[in-house]
Design a protein around this motif. Structure first.
Motif, PDB file in Angstrom:
ATOM      1  N   SER A  45       0.822  -1.226   0.000  1.00 39.22           N
ATOM      2  CA  SER A  45       0.000   0.000   0.000  1.00 39.22           C
ATOM      3  C   SER A  45       0.848   1.265   0.000  1.00 39.22           C
ATOM      4  CB  SER A  45      -0.935   0.005   1.206  1.00 39.22           C
ATOM      5  OG  SER A  45      -0.200   0.184   2.411  1.00 39.22           O
ATOM      6  N   TYR A  46       2.077   1.187   0.542  1.00 36.81           N
ATOM      7  CA  TYR A  46       2.941   2.369   0.580  1.00 36.81           C
ATOM      8  C   TYR A  46       3.418   2.788  -0.814  1.00 36.81           C
ATOM      9  CZ  TYR A  46       3.347   2.005   5.661  1.00 36.81           C
ATOM     10  OH  TYR A  46       3.076   1.979   7.008  1.00 36.81           O
ATOM     11  N   PHE A  47       3.458   1.832  -1.753  1.00 34.87           N
ATOM     12  CA  PHE A  47       4.039   2.117  -3.061  1.00 34.87           C
ATOM     13  C   PHE A  47       2.992   2.279  -4.157  1.00 34.87           C
ATOM     14  CE2 PHE A  47       7.141  -0.082  -0.458  1.00 34.87           C
ATOM     15  CZ  PHE A  47       8.247   0.743  -0.575  1.00 34.87           C
ATOM     16  N   ARG A  48       1.731   2.374  -3.748  1.00 39.81           N
ATOM     17  CA  ARG A  48       0.693   2.682  -4.715  1.00 39.81           C
ATOM     18  C   ARG A  48       0.654   4.185  -4.947  1.00 39.81           C
ATOM     19  NH1 ARG A  48      -3.538  -0.865  -1.494  1.00 39.81           N
ATOM     20  NH2 ARG A  48      -2.815  -2.948  -2.048  1.00 39.81           N
ATOM     21  N   ALA A  49      -0.117   4.595  -5.965  1.00 39.63           N
ATOM     22  CA  ALA A  49      -0.302   6.031  -6.213  1.00 39.63           C
ATOM     23  C   ALA A  49      -0.913   6.665  -4.976  1.00 39.63           C
ATOM     24  CB  ALA A  49      -1.210   6.227  -7.429  1.00 39.63           C
ATOM     25  N   ASN A  50      -0.637   7.954  -4.781  1.00 40.63           N
ATOM     26  CA  ASN A  50      -1.090   8.666  -3.578  1.00 40.63           C
ATOM     27  C   ASN A  50      -2.585   8.501  -3.381  1.00 40.63           C
ATOM     28  OD1 ASN A  50      -1.604  10.410  -1.486  1.00 40.63           O
ATOM     29  ND2 ASN A  50      -0.168  11.971  -2.229  1.00 40.63           N
ATOM     30  N   ILE A  51      -2.945   7.940  -2.243  1.00 43.06           N
ATOM     31  CA  ILE A  51      -4.367   7.731  -1.942  1.00 43.06           C
ATOM     32  C   ILE A  51      -4.747   8.484  -0.661  1.00 43.06           C
ATOM     33  CG2 ILE A  51      -4.627   5.531  -3.142  1.00 43.06           C
ATOM     34  CD1 ILE A  51      -4.018   4.116  -0.487  1.00 43.06           C
ATOM     35  N   GLY A  52      -4.189   9.696  -0.507  1.00 43.58           N
ATOM     36  CA  GLY A  52      -4.550  10.519   0.645  1.00 43.58           C
ATOM     37  C   GLY A  52      -3.783  10.203   1.905  1.00 43.58           C
ATOM     38  N   ARG A  53      -2.528   9.719   1.753  1.00 46.79           N
ATOM     39  CA  ARG A  53      -1.732   9.384   2.943  1.00 46.79           C
ATOM     40  C   ARG A  53      -1.221  10.628   3.653  1.00 46.79           C
ATOM     41  NH1 ARG A  53       0.962   5.404  -0.797  1.00 46.79           N
ATOM     42  NH2 ARG A  53       2.212   7.207  -1.318  1.00 46.79           N
ATOM     43  N   GLY A  54      -1.067  11.718   2.930  1.00 47.59           N
ATOM     44  CA  GLY A  54      -0.513  12.934   3.525  1.00 47.59           C
ATOM     45  C   GLY A  54       0.943  13.117   3.144  1.00 47.59           C
ATOM     46  N   PRO A  55       1.429  14.367   3.128  1.00 46.45           N
ATOM     47  CA  PRO A  55       2.794  14.660   2.675  1.00 46.45           C
ATOM     48  C   PRO A  55       3.880  14.039   3.540  1.00 46.45           C
ATOM     49  CG  PRO A  55       1.728  16.625   3.566  1.00 46.45           C
ATOM     50  CD  PRO A  55       0.669  15.592   3.428  1.00 46.45           C
ATOM     51  N   TRP A  56       3.609  13.877   4.840  1.00 46.36           N
ATOM     52  CA  TRP A  56       4.636  13.306   5.726  1.00 46.36           C
ATOM     53  C   TRP A  56       4.952  11.858   5.328  1.00 46.36           C
ATOM     54  CZ3 TRP A  56       7.939  15.299   9.121  1.00 46.36           C
ATOM     55  CH2 TRP A  56       8.572  14.459  10.033  1.00 46.36           C
ATOM     56  N   ILE A  57       3.923  11.052   5.107  1.00 46.38           N
ATOM     57  CA  ILE A  57       4.133   9.669   4.698  1.00 46.38           C
ATOM     58  C   ILE A  57       4.739   9.615   3.296  1.00 46.38           C
ATOM     59  CG2 ILE A  57       3.009   7.454   4.263  1.00 46.38           C
ATOM     60  CD1 ILE A  57       3.161   8.214   7.183  1.00 46.38           C
ATOM     61  N   ASP A  58       4.296  10.530   2.400  1.00 45.27           N
ATOM     62  CA  ASP A  58       4.876  10.567   1.049  1.00 45.27           C
ATOM     63  C   ASP A  58       6.371  10.838   1.098  1.00 45.27           C
ATOM     64  OD1 ASP A  58       2.496  10.011  -0.170  1.00 45.27           O
ATOM     65  OD2 ASP A  58       1.955  12.107  -0.516  1.00 45.27           O
ATOM     66  N   ARG A  59       6.782  11.736   2.020  1.00 44.18           N
ATOM     67  CA  ARG A  59       8.206  12.030   2.175  1.00 44.18           C
ATOM     68  C   ARG A  59       8.955  10.786   2.639  1.00 44.18           C
ATOM     69  NH1 ARG A  59       6.842  17.123   3.888  1.00 44.18           N
ATOM     70  NH2 ARG A  59       6.834  16.583   6.091  1.00 44.18           N
ATOM     71  N   MET A  60       8.356  10.081   3.602  1.00 44.68           N
ATOM     72  CA  MET A  60       8.981   8.865   4.103  1.00 44.68           C
ATOM     73  C   MET A  60       9.145   7.840   2.978  1.00 44.68           C
ATOM     74  SD  MET A  60       8.261   5.476   5.207  1.00 44.68           S
ATOM     75  CE  MET A  60       6.576   5.375   5.755  1.00 44.68           C
ATOM     76  N   VAL A  61       8.087   7.640   2.157  1.00 47.62           N
ATOM     77  CA  VAL A  61       8.134   6.663   1.066  1.00 47.62           C
ATOM     78  C   VAL A  61       9.211   7.041   0.052  1.00 47.62           C
ATOM     79  CG1 VAL A  61       6.837   5.689  -0.868  1.00 47.62           C
ATOM     80  CG2 VAL A  61       5.725   5.989   1.360  1.00 47.62           C
ATOM     81  N   SER A  62       9.361   8.345  -0.203  1.00 47.74           N
ATOM     82  CA  SER A  62      10.363   8.788  -1.185  1.00 47.74           C
ATOM     83  C   SER A  62      11.781   8.485  -0.737  1.00 47.74           C
ATOM     84  CB  SER A  62      10.213  10.292  -1.445  1.00 47.74           C
ATOM     85  OG  SER A  62      10.639  11.039  -0.306  1.00 47.74           O
ATOM     86  N   LYS A  63      11.980   8.261   0.569  1.00 47.82           N
ATOM     87  CA  LYS A  63      13.326   8.001   1.087  1.00 47.82           C
ATOM     88  C   LYS A  63      13.610   6.516   1.245  1.00 47.82           C
ATOM     89  CE  LYS A  63      13.588  12.370   3.645  1.00 47.82           C
ATOM     90  NZ  LYS A  63      14.669  12.948   2.835  1.00 47.82           N
ATOM     91  N   ILE A  64      12.619   5.649   0.974  1.00 48.31           N
ATOM     92  CA  ILE A  64      12.820   4.211   1.156  1.00 48.31           C
ATOM     93  C   ILE A  64      13.734   3.678   0.053  1.00 48.31           C
ATOM     94  CG2 ILE A  64      11.722   1.941   1.210  1.00 48.31           C
ATOM     95  CD1 ILE A  64       9.210   3.311   2.295  1.00 48.31           C
ATOM     96  N   ALA A  65      14.852   3.090   0.461  1.00 42.26           N
ATOM     97  CA  ALA A  65      15.776   2.460  -0.491  1.00 42.26           C
ATOM     98  C   ALA A  65      15.587   0.945  -0.500  1.00 42.26           C
ATOM     99  CB  ALA A  65      17.215   2.802  -0.141  1.00 42.26           C
ATOM    100  N   ARG A  66      15.200   0.401   0.641  1.00 41.75           N
ATOM    101  CA  ARG A  66      14.895  -1.025   0.713  1.00 41.75           C
ATOM    102  C   ARG A  66      14.067  -1.286   1.958  1.00 41.75           C
ATOM    103  NH1 ARG A  66      17.856  -4.782   3.801  1.00 41.75           N
ATOM    104  NH2 ARG A  66      19.385  -3.873   5.218  1.00 41.75           N
ATOM    105  N   PHE A  67      13.478  -2.445   2.055  1.00 40.84           N
ATOM    106  CA  PHE A  67      12.722  -2.823   3.242  1.00 40.84           C
ATOM    107  C   PHE A  67      13.017  -4.270   3.579  1.00 40.84           C
ATOM    108  CE2 PHE A  67       9.845  -3.557  -0.361  1.00 40.84           C
ATOM    109  CZ  PHE A  67       9.510  -4.900  -0.172  1.00 40.84           C
ATOM    110  N   GLU A  68      12.729  -4.619   4.818  1.00 43.26           N
ATOM    111  CA  GLU A  68      12.837  -6.007   5.249  1.00 43.26           C
ATOM    112  C   GLU A  68      11.668  -6.309   6.166  1.00 43.26           C
ATOM    113  OE1 GLU A  68      15.979  -6.703   8.356  1.00 43.26           O
ATOM    114  OE2 GLU A  68      16.586  -4.668   7.763  1.00 43.26           O
TER     115      GLU A  68
END
Length: 626
Positions: A45-68
């Motif tokens: 859900s974090y990597f779908r098109a913006n569905i009203g998460r808010g700019p703070w979460i969008d900023r966080m997603v833009s900084k994700i390089a990898r996940f575990e």
């Protein structure tokens, strides 16, 4: 490492199982920790098109390089793991509980033959009875002191009855605050009755003790034992004060916590009311650093998980301002921690709803008050630093260091270094200097020595440490100031500038110029005096720094003076005791003057006969000159 991580491919591999996921940035730093019933659905859900998460979460997603991720057997296990990981890594984009407090308890060691009432920061499974948690350590200590006075319980660490009769009774016995069971003065049964009365007191049953104290006070007064009557009067007042604190009661006599919050921008205050045995025993507030535009229920859910993960006592009921996410799972988790059922409830009417509303109003009040306080504090500190930087045309100031010299006619020259960061004193970086190369009242020479030692020491430490160590482990000397403040005008500034030039250091130096009344009137910078508004926060900060440097130097000088008065070179002279030593120092003012005096001059000092005068002279000069 991250360039080989294909997010799109890794998303396809996610299992539809409960677990915890960790988002990492380019530096491999964990920036967010979350839990999910289905890792596949939640992480995708974090990597779908913006569905009203808010700019703070969008900023966080833009900084994700990898996940575990870590798969768990249940959502409850995921919740516990998520909470542990958040506490360990404190990710930037998680809602964080700022406070990390442990609450005091009153511990009654009922398993002992002669129990004690003690202060405790944790609740252990040791067969003792615990009361609390309380919000004030001072109040707990006062209550314990009162109980020991009322019921004359022991406070010693002796193992009784094994140690009975060993040694003499302590001071508490002699001042009638202990029955001295260590001497066998009281039977175990009688002592246990006193302990039971103390337990009743801690349970809030004041009905018996108040009339009893009042009766004893009256009897002592009638028998003209006024000192004893005053003691009972003070005890009566103390018990009554504690009893009056129980203003909110509940006939159900349940243990419960009441949680409510208030938010404004990214600031949140959570208010907790502690109700024990149906009585409101205290309250506490906590600051939350909210993750941007996170919803209120997420903030409250984060608080509940983090707060109750760290507190040793969980009440049967937790009343909330509103429903929270994962309420059922959190209930199960808390019930497991408590070993009994815990209920999360949102009251809709009646006295319980009013209590929650009262907690919310308190949180709102604290939030507004603290915002104003923080705004004023920022003006006094960061705002004041910005004023000084603007006045001196400096790009920015973080760390300021100020120096001062203290002596009395050159006796015990000392220097002080005080440090201010972001307008606040950083006392861990304060340093004292005992002047080694200067004798006599030469403030400029003393200042040169202090500054040289300070910066040479810093440069030597810097060479010994790696860059990474400098960023994390630097001492007070390795971090150089953005501005050097001298307690004086042109002369002091020139001395400092000469030291810096000699060491090839480029640090702005500013003098704090005083008027005839020893009050700061302006700043000396780049060979000119700059006037400063006496009503400005910048002026007030400069004055505080100047006073602090002066105070710190004087305190150090005073401590050395007191030591030198006890261990003086004069004590080594035969016939010189404390009285004659003081008389000599009063008359001459310094050891140097005493060295230069002759026998006849010593005779003019009260209490110094000729034979002692000759002893003093010969001590310093080797022989008596007639």
């Amino acid at each position: 490492m991250n360039e080989h991580f294909d997010i799109a491919e890794e998303l396809k591999k996610l299992p539809a199982k409960p677990g915890v996921y960790l988002m990492r940035d380019e530096d491999d730093t964990i920036i967010y920790v979350g839990k999910a019933i289905s890792l596949r659905n939640r992480v995708r859900s974090y990597f779908r098109a913006n569905i009203g998460r808010g700019p703070w979460i969008d900023r966080m997603v833009s900084k994700i390089a990898r996940f575990e991720y870590i798969v768990t057997d249940s959502e409850l296990e995921a919740l516990v793991l998520e909470n542990n990981l958040i506490k360990e890594h404190r990710p930037k984009y998680n809602t964080m509980l700022v406070d990390d407090k442990t609450y005091p308890y009153i511990k009654v060691t009922v398993s002992e033959a002669y129990p004690r009432v003690l202060f405790s920061r944790e609740m252990k499974k040791d067969k003792s009875r615990y009361f609390g948690p309380y919000t004030s350590a001072g109040a707990v200590k006062d209550t314990i002191e009162l109980i020991n006075k009322l019921y004359k319980l022991r406070t010693c660490n002796k193992v009784l009855p094994r140690d009975c009769g060993q040694g003499r009774p302590c001071l508490n016995f002699h001042i009638h605050q202990c029955t001295a069971p260590c001497q066998g003065n009281v039977s175990q049964e009688e002592y246990r009755n006193r302990v039971n009365e103390a337990l009743d007191f801690l349970n809030g049953n004041y009905g018996k003790i108040l009339p009893d104290l009042e009766k004893k006070m009256q009897e002592a007064s009638q028998n003209l034992k006024f000192e004893e009557a005053a003691q009972y009067r003070d005890l009566y007042a103390s018990v009554k004060q504690i009893a009056q604190k129980q203003k909110i009661t509940d006939s159900e006599e349940e243990d419960r916590d009441i949680l409510a919050f208030a938010s404004e921008d990214r600031d949140t205050v959570v208010q907790v009311f502690f109700v024990r045995g149906g009585k409101l025993i205290g309250r506490e507030h906590f600051y939350m650093k909210t993750a941007g535009e996170s919803e209120h229920k997420d903030t409250l859910s984060s608080f509940v998980k983090q707060f109750y993960a760290g507190t040793p006592y969980i009440p049967r009921e937790i009343m909330l301002q509103e429903e929270i996410e994962d309420g059922e799972v959190i209930e199960k988790w808390l019930s497991q921690k408590r070993n009994a059922r815990v209920y999360l409830r949102v009251p809709k009417k009646g006295s319980k709803e009013k209590l929650v509303e009262l907690a919310r109003k308190n949180a709102q009040l604290i939030l507004h008050q603290d915002k104003e306080r923080m705004k004023r504090e920022e003006g006094r500190t960061i705002g004041a630093v910005k004023e000084i930087a603007a006045l001196l045309h400096l790009p920015g100031i973080n760390r300021m260091e100020a120096f001062d010299i203290s002596n009395i006619s050159g006796f015990e020259n000392v220097g002080s270094m005080v440090v201010y960061e972001k307008g606040k004193p950083k006392r861990s970086d304060y340093r004292k200097f005992r002047i080694k190369t200067v004798s006599g009242p030469d403030d400029y020479a003393c200042m040169k020595e202090v500054l040289t030692r300070r910066f040479v020491h810093g440069m030597e430490e810097t060479k010994e440490l790696s860059q990474k160590q400098l960023e994390t482990e630097y001492g007070s000397f390795t971090k150089f100031p953005d501005l050097l403040l001298m307690d004086g005008g042109k002369g002091q500034v020139n001395i400092a500038q000469a030291v810096l030039d000699e060491l090839h250091l480029s640090i702005p130096v500013c003098g704090m110029v005083k008027d005839d009344n020893h009050r700061t009137r302006g700043l000396y910078y780049h060979n000119e005096e700059i006037p400063i508004d006496r009503n400005s926060e910048g002026f007030k900060l400069v004055t505080r720094i100047q006073d602090e440097a002066h105070r710190f130097a004087i305190e150090y000088h005073r401590s050395l003076r007191s030591k030198s008065q006890v261990h003086s070179v004069l004590d080594e002279i035969p016939g010189i005791g404390p009285s004659r030593r003081k008389a000599l120092m009063r008359h001459f003012g310094s050891i140097e003057e005493i060295k230069n005096a002759d026998v006849e001059t010593f005779l003019s000092v009260e209490g110094i006969p000729r034979n002692i005068a000759e002893e003093i002279y010969s001590f310093f000069h080797g022989s008596v000159v007639e």
